[in-house]
Design a protein around this motif. Structure first.
Motif, PDB file in Angstrom:
ATOM      1  N   ARG A 124       0.833  -1.209   0.000  1.00 30.61           N
ATOM      2  CA  ARG A 124       0.000   0.000   0.000  1.00 30.61           C
ATOM      3  C   ARG A 124       0.868   1.259   0.000  1.00 30.61           C
ATOM      4  NH1 ARG A 124      -3.430  -2.955   3.659  1.00 30.61           N
ATOM      5  NH2 ARG A 124      -2.388  -1.980   5.436  1.00 30.61           N
ATOM      6  N   MET A 125       1.963   1.218   0.713  1.00 29.97           N
ATOM      7  CA  MET A 125       2.862   2.379   0.741  1.00 29.97           C
ATOM      8  C   MET A 125       3.490   2.598  -0.632  1.00 29.97           C
ATOM      9  SD  MET A 125       4.704   1.891   4.465  1.00 29.97           S
ATOM     10  CE  MET A 125       5.094   3.617   4.662  1.00 29.97           C
ATOM     11  N   VAL A 126       3.865   1.503  -1.299  1.00 26.42           N
ATOM     12  CA  VAL A 126       4.445   1.605  -2.636  1.00 26.42           C
ATOM     13  C   VAL A 126       3.404   2.120  -3.628  1.00 26.42           C
ATOM     14  CG1 VAL A 126       5.439   0.290  -4.551  1.00 26.42           C
ATOM     15  CG2 VAL A 126       6.177  -0.175  -2.204  1.00 26.42           C
ATOM     16  N   ALA A 131       0.943   6.282  -7.198  1.00 30.62           N
ATOM     17  CA  ALA A 131      -0.160   7.224  -7.427  1.00 30.62           C
ATOM     18  C   ALA A 131       0.340   8.656  -7.517  1.00 30.62           C
ATOM     19  CB  ALA A 131      -1.191   7.102  -6.306  1.00 30.62           C
ATOM     20  N   ALA A 132       1.471   8.936  -6.853  1.00 31.01           N
ATOM     21  CA  ALA A 132       2.048  10.282  -6.901  1.00 31.01           C
ATOM     22  C   ALA A 132       2.912  10.489  -8.145  1.00 31.01           C
ATOM     23  CB  ALA A 132       2.888  10.528  -5.646  1.00 31.01           C
ATOM     24  N   GLY A 133       3.015   9.462  -8.983  1.00 32.73           N
ATOM     25  CA  GLY A 133       3.808   9.586 -10.205  1.00 32.73           C
ATOM     26  C   GLY A 133       5.304   9.530  -9.968  1.00 32.73           C
ATOM     27  N   ARG A 134       5.712   8.859  -8.889  1.00 29.54           N
ATOM     28  CA  ARG A 134       7.124   8.874  -8.533  1.00 29.54           C
ATOM     29  C   ARG A 134       7.760   7.481  -8.537  1.00 29.54           C
ATOM     30  NH1 ARG A 134       7.620  12.284  -3.090  1.00 29.54           N
ATOM     31  NH2 ARG A 134       9.831  12.028  -3.573  1.00 29.54           N
ATOM     32  N   LEU A 135       7.040   6.472  -9.011  1.00 31.66           N
ATOM     33  CA  LEU A 135       7.568   5.118  -8.977  1.00 31.66           C
ATOM     34  C   LEU A 135       8.248   4.779 -10.306  1.00 31.66           C
ATOM     35  CD1 LEU A 135       7.657   2.747  -6.960  1.00 31.66           C
ATOM     36  CD2 LEU A 135       5.685   1.785  -8.162  1.00 31.66           C
ATOM     37  N   ARG A 136       9.466   4.280 -10.230  1.00 27.54           N
ATOM     38  CA  ARG A 136      10.253   3.996 -11.421  1.00 27.54           C
ATOM     39  C   ARG A 136       9.890   2.653 -12.057  1.00 27.54           C
ATOM     40  NH1 ARG A 136      15.046   5.916 -13.224  1.00 27.54           N
ATOM     41  NH2 ARG A 136      15.336   7.135 -11.306  1.00 27.54           N
ATOM     42  N   THR A 137       9.452   1.701 -11.250  1.00 26.87           N
ATOM     43  CA  THR A 137       9.179   0.355 -11.733  1.00 26.87           C
ATOM     44  C   THR A 137       7.759  -0.051 -11.343  1.00 26.87           C
ATOM     45  OG1 THR A 137      10.014  -1.921 -11.692  1.00 26.87           O
ATOM     46  CG2 THR A 137      10.118  -0.673  -9.623  1.00 26.87           C
ATOM     47  N   SER A 138       7.428  -1.317 -11.524  1.00 28.43           N
ATOM     48  CA  SER A 138       6.084  -1.764 -11.175  1.00 28.43           C
ATOM     49  C   SER A 138       5.922  -1.822  -9.657  1.00 28.43           C
ATOM     50  CB  SER A 138       5.818  -3.156 -11.760  1.00 28.43           C
ATOM     51  OG  SER A 138       6.629  -4.128 -11.122  1.00 28.43           O
ATOM     52  N   VAL A 139       4.685  -1.771  -9.200  1.00 30.12           N
ATOM     53  CA  VAL A 139       4.408  -1.872  -7.775  1.00 30.12           C
ATOM     54  C   VAL A 139       4.902  -3.214  -7.237  1.00 30.12           C
ATOM     55  CG1 VAL A 139       2.562  -2.079  -6.061  1.00 30.12           C
ATOM     56  CG2 VAL A 139       2.446  -0.291  -7.810  1.00 30.12           C
ATOM     57  N   GLU A 140       4.690  -4.269  -8.007  1.00 29.46           N
ATOM     58  CA  GLU A 140       5.105  -5.605  -7.569  1.00 29.46           C
ATOM     59  C   GLU A 140       6.608  -5.680  -7.379  1.00 29.46           C
ATOM     60  OE1 GLU A 140       3.059  -4.952 -10.059  1.00 29.46           O
ATOM     61  OE2 GLU A 140       1.175  -5.739  -9.234  1.00 29.46           O
ATOM     62  N   ARG A 141       7.356  -5.183  -8.359  1.00 32.97           N
ATOM     63  CA  ARG A 141       8.822  -5.267  -8.275  1.00 32.97           C
ATOM     64  C   ARG A 141       9.349  -4.365  -7.159  1.00 32.97           C
ATOM     65  NH1 ARG A 141      13.644  -3.110 -10.555  1.00 32.97           N
ATOM     66  NH2 ARG A 141      15.199  -4.766 -10.851  1.00 32.97           N
ATOM     67  N   ALA A 142       8.780  -3.191  -7.032  1.00 36.95           N
ATOM     68  CA  ALA A 142       9.227  -2.275  -5.982  1.00 36.95           C
ATOM     69  C   ALA A 142       8.958  -2.853  -4.604  1.00 36.95           C
ATOM     70  CB  ALA A 142       8.527  -0.926  -6.134  1.00 36.95           C
ATOM     71  N   THR A 143       7.782  -3.464  -4.430  1.00 33.35           N
ATOM     72  CA  THR A 143       7.455  -4.089  -3.144  1.00 33.35           C
ATOM     73  C   THR A 143       8.448  -5.190  -2.824  1.00 33.35           C
ATOM     74  OG1 THR A 143       5.098  -3.611  -3.446  1.00 33.35           O
ATOM     75  CG2 THR A 143       5.665  -5.312  -1.842  1.00 33.35           C
ATOM     76  N   HIS A 144       8.770  -5.997  -3.816  1.00 35.63           N
ATOM     77  CA  HIS A 144       9.724  -7.087  -3.614  1.00 35.63           C
ATOM     78  C   HIS A 144      11.104  -6.542  -3.247  1.00 35.63           C
ATOM     79  CE1 HIS A 144      11.793 -10.909  -4.143  1.00 35.63           C
ATOM     80  NE2 HIS A 144      12.655 -10.291  -4.926  1.00 35.63           N
ATOM     81  N   LEU A 145      11.549  -5.510  -3.937  1.00 35.13           N
ATOM     82  CA  LEU A 145      12.874  -4.953  -3.665  1.00 35.13           C
ATOM     83  C   LEU A 145      12.970  -4.374  -2.255  1.00 35.13           C
ATOM     84  CD1 LEU A 145      13.666  -3.161  -7.065  1.00 35.13           C
ATOM     85  CD2 LEU A 145      14.844  -5.139  -6.091  1.00 35.13           C
ATOM     86  N   VAL A 146      11.939  -3.651  -1.843  1.00 38.02           N
ATOM     87  CA  VAL A 146      11.961  -3.063  -0.497  1.00 38.02           C
ATOM     88  C   VAL A 146      11.931  -4.162   0.559  1.00 38.02           C
ATOM     89  CG1 VAL A 146      10.765  -1.567   1.137  1.00 38.02           C
ATOM     90  CG2 VAL A 146      10.865  -0.931  -1.271  1.00 38.02           C
ATOM     91  N   HIS A 147      11.059  -5.152   0.360  1.00 35.93           N
ATOM     92  CA  HIS A 147      10.949  -6.234   1.335  1.00 35.93           C
ATOM     93  C   HIS A 147      12.258  -7.017   1.426  1.00 35.93           C
ATOM     94  CE1 HIS A 147       9.166  -9.394   3.731  1.00 35.93           C
ATOM     95  NE2 HIS A 147       9.542 -10.300   2.839  1.00 35.93           N
TER      96      HIS A 147
END
Length: 234
Positions: A124-126, A131-147
Motif C-alpha cells: 500500500r505504501m508503494v 499514485a504520486a507519479g514517482r515510482l520507477r518500476t512496477s508496484v510488484e517489483r518495488a514491493t519485492h525490492l523493499v521487502h
C-alpha cells in the motif's frame, strides 16, 4: 479476558525473549503457563506451530508501531520511516523477527497471516508512491525490492556480534533501493507527468516493431493509441 491460548503464547514469548529460541520447549512453556502439555498440543499441534503463534504475537507490536507512523504528503519519506522502523524492530526483537521471516521448511507451510499483513501494508505504501507519479518500476517489483532489502539488512546484521554491526548499512541499503524504485525526488509537476507519459508511449511504440505477442490488428490499434498519447499536446 485472557484465554488459555493467549496465556500460553505470552509465557512462550517471555521464554523466547529471556532465554532464546532453544528455551521454548513444550515442557518449559507448559510449566511457565501453568497448563498440562496435552493442552498445548491440542491448541498448537507441535512446537513449530507454537513458535509461529509466538512470532505473530511479537509482530503485532511492530504492525501497531507501523500503523502509528501515519501518512504525510510525501509517500517516499513515509516509506523511509517504515524501513527504519522495520530494521529497528528486527534488531531489537531478533527471535520474533527470525521466526516470522525465515523461510518455511518444504514440508511445513506456516501461518503467515501476520507476515503477509506486513507485506500488504508495504505494498500500500508503494502504491501511494505510484499514485504520486514517482515510482520507477512496477508496484510488484518495488514491493519485492523493499521487502528483500529490509529483511536482508536485518538478517545480515543479526549474523554479526552486536559490537561488529555497522549502523550505516541500513541507510546505504535504503538509498540503493530508493534509487531503483523512486523516479522523482519530488512530486512531478503536471508538465513533467505529461512529458513522462508521452515519452513512455513513444518508447513502447518503437518496441512494438519487434514484439510478436499481439496480432497485426491488435498491434495497429495499440500503435494508434500510442501515437495519440505521444503526440498529444497538453
Amino acid at each position: 479476558m485472557e484465554t488459555t491460548r493467549d496465556r500460553i503464547i505470552r509465557a512462550a514469548s517471555r521464554l523466547l525473549i529471556e532465554s532464546g529460541r532453544d528455551a521454548v520447549t513444550i515442557r518449559s512453556v507448559s510449566a511457565a503457563a501453568g497448563v498440562q502439555t496435552p493442552v498445548i498440543y491440542r491448541l498448537f499441534d507441535d512446537k513449530t506451530a507454537l513458535l509461529e503463534a509466538v512470532a505473530g504475537f511479537g509482530m503485532r507490536e511492530y504492525l501497531a508501531d507501523k500503523d502509528a507512523l501515519g501518512e504525510t504528503a510525501d509517500p517516499v519519506a513515509d516509506l523511509a520511516r517504515a524501513w527504519d522502523l522495520h530494521v529497528r524492530f528486527g534488531l531489537a526483537r531478533p527471535d520474533f523477527y527470525l521466526i516470522a521471516f525465515s523461510p518455511a521448511p518444504a514440508d511445513h507451510q506456516p501461518d503467515s497471516t501476520v507476515r503477509q499483513e506486513a507485506v500488504t501494508g508495504l505494498r500500500r505504501m508503494v502504491e501511494r508512491i505510484a499514485a504520486a507519479g514517482r515510482l520507477r518500476t512496477s508496484v510488484e517489483r518495488a514491493t519485492h525490492l523493499v521487502h528483500a532489502g529490509g529483511v536482508g539488512v536485518v538478517v545480515s546484521q543479526l549474523a554479526l556480534p552486536p559490537h561488529e554491526r555497522d549502523a550505516g548499512v541500513s541507510a546505504t541499503a535504503w538509498n540503493a533501493v530508493r534509487r531503483e524504485i523512486v523516479l522523482h525526488d519530488h512530486p512531478p509537476t503536471a508538465t513533467e507527468a505529461s512529458d513522462l507519459v508521452k515519452s513512455h508511449a513513444g518508447a513502447l511504440r518503437q518496441a512494438l516493431a519487434g514484439a510478436g505477442a499481439l496480432s497485426r490488428a491488435e498491434t495497429e490499434l495499440l500503435t494508434e493509441w500510442l501515437i495519440r498519447i505521444s503526440d498529444h499536446h497538453a
